[in-house]
Design an enzyme around this catalytic site. Sequence first.
Site, PDB file in Angstrom:
ATOM      1  N   CYS A 104       0.832  -1.213   0.000  1.00 21.81           N
ATOM      2  CA  CYS A 104       0.000   0.000   0.000  1.00 21.81           C
ATOM      3  C   CYS A 104       0.867   1.264   0.000  1.00 21.81           C
ATOM      4  O   CYS A 104       0.469   2.293  -0.543  1.00 21.81           O
ATOM      5  CB  CYS A 104      -0.956   0.002   1.189  1.00 21.81           C
ATOM      6  SG  CYS A 104      -0.150  -0.121   2.796  1.00 21.81           S
ATOM      7  N   HIS A 130      -1.531   1.183   7.469  1.00 20.47           N
ATOM      8  CA  HIS A 130      -2.017   1.175   6.086  1.00 20.47           C
ATOM      9  C   HIS A 130      -1.909   2.569   5.474  1.00 20.47           C
ATOM     10  O   HIS A 130      -2.240   3.570   6.111  1.00 20.47           O
ATOM     11  CB  HIS A 130      -3.483   0.717   6.078  1.00 20.47           C
ATOM     12  CG  HIS A 130      -4.056   0.522   4.716  1.00 20.47           C
ATOM     13  ND1 HIS A 130      -3.451  -0.269   3.749  1.00 20.47           N
ATOM     14  CD2 HIS A 130      -5.179   1.016   4.130  1.00 20.47           C
ATOM     15  CE1 HIS A 130      -4.184  -0.251   2.641  1.00 20.47           C
ATOM     16  NE2 HIS A 130      -5.233   0.526   2.855  1.00 20.47           N
TER      17      HIS A 130
END
Length: 442
Positions: free
Chosen positions: A69, A390
Amino acid sequence: MVKGGLLKDDSDWSMLGVKQGQRLMMMGTADEIVKAPEKGPVFVEDLPEEEQVLSLGHSAGLFNLGNTCYMNSTIQCLHSVPELKSALIKYSQSGRSNDVDQSSHMLTVATSELFNDLDKSVKPVAPMQFWMLLRKKYPQFGQLHNGTFMQQDAEECWTQLLYTLSQSLRSVNASEIPDTVKALFGIDIVSRVHCQESGEESSETESIYALKCHISHEVNHLHEGLKHGLKSELEKASPALGRSAVYLKESCINGLPGYLTIQFVRFFWKRESNQKAKILRKVDYPLELDVYDFCSDDLRKKLDAPRQKLRDEEGKKLGLKGGEKSSNLKDNDVKMTEAEGSASNGSGESSVASSQDGVTTDTDKETHLTGIYDLVAVLTHKGRSADSGHYVAWVKQGSGKWIEYDDDNPLPQREEDITKLSGGGDWHMAYICMYKARSISM
């Protein structure tokens, strides 16, 4: 017809004695039979994929290949810069120069191809080739833990990728722009280094790709963090004293880019846990940023005339006479349309040729920077450590709409929600902000 008689438009129905349930006969002349359309309805899913992308209004997402990510969010932010895409297309068509090593060349071509795939696809794209070449060029992104690829720092990925692109694109566009990436992202810094103890003083110049927003208990807003970031203390040898001494380094901006990148310094090394910890403090940032106060006197002089013209044009819209103060640029009150604030023309070709002296050149006219920037991308991090959590990209489209790129799942977002990514909890918080220069024709 009723009872053998013909009803007309002006007939009095009350005189007809029409009863409930009575049957009436209606007669008329036949019009021309309606022809079926030559082309039937076309559904979005039946269009060619490139036309589906245009209908969708934003480019594709990216599959997460296993803790990637950080890479996906970096790509989506940089992909939003049309001038960078144009330079990459030219690079792919020209071939490798002898000045560029093979791994840098391959990664640059892979970036160009990935940008192209994102523009042409409505379905999520798997950036496998790009990821393989990124790990080959920078092995730290291939670190494994228990057989799984580890989460990496998005800022490090951003910095390394821009460095590679700057080396490659410099060779192919040397005749047009000496350094494309520097023109688009480079910030010229001039610093005064002073030792209070000995009175020694010197000046330094450097070019960087991002300003740092340092976060402390005193910092509540981006402006305060940038002010802290432009001042630092360093210890070095003093020729006058014959020993080490503390020097104060005070910096200011001496050249502005087409796109201004700001990194929030949220991560620090925590000795107790032996890992990167995160500062969760809320730091507000604006949709419109004015960096005039951080510029050198020389650069301010170059910005003054374009800023005055911007005030005058805004004043005309508000019905004021030229020279009257319509708005305070330092307070970021100036509003402009997308067309006026755009740094690229309709074809996506670059209008930012070289901005280090506060001037951008166009094929038809000359445009000047104003020191005002508009937010176009935010890269956020959710979690308490740089090695976990994330990353997500929030990118402004050409239409003005914002899209949240959470790996392979792009979702529309409201502009008022973008500035809420300022921290203060466990929600996504801004780690990198990218602003686009607002220029004006002179």
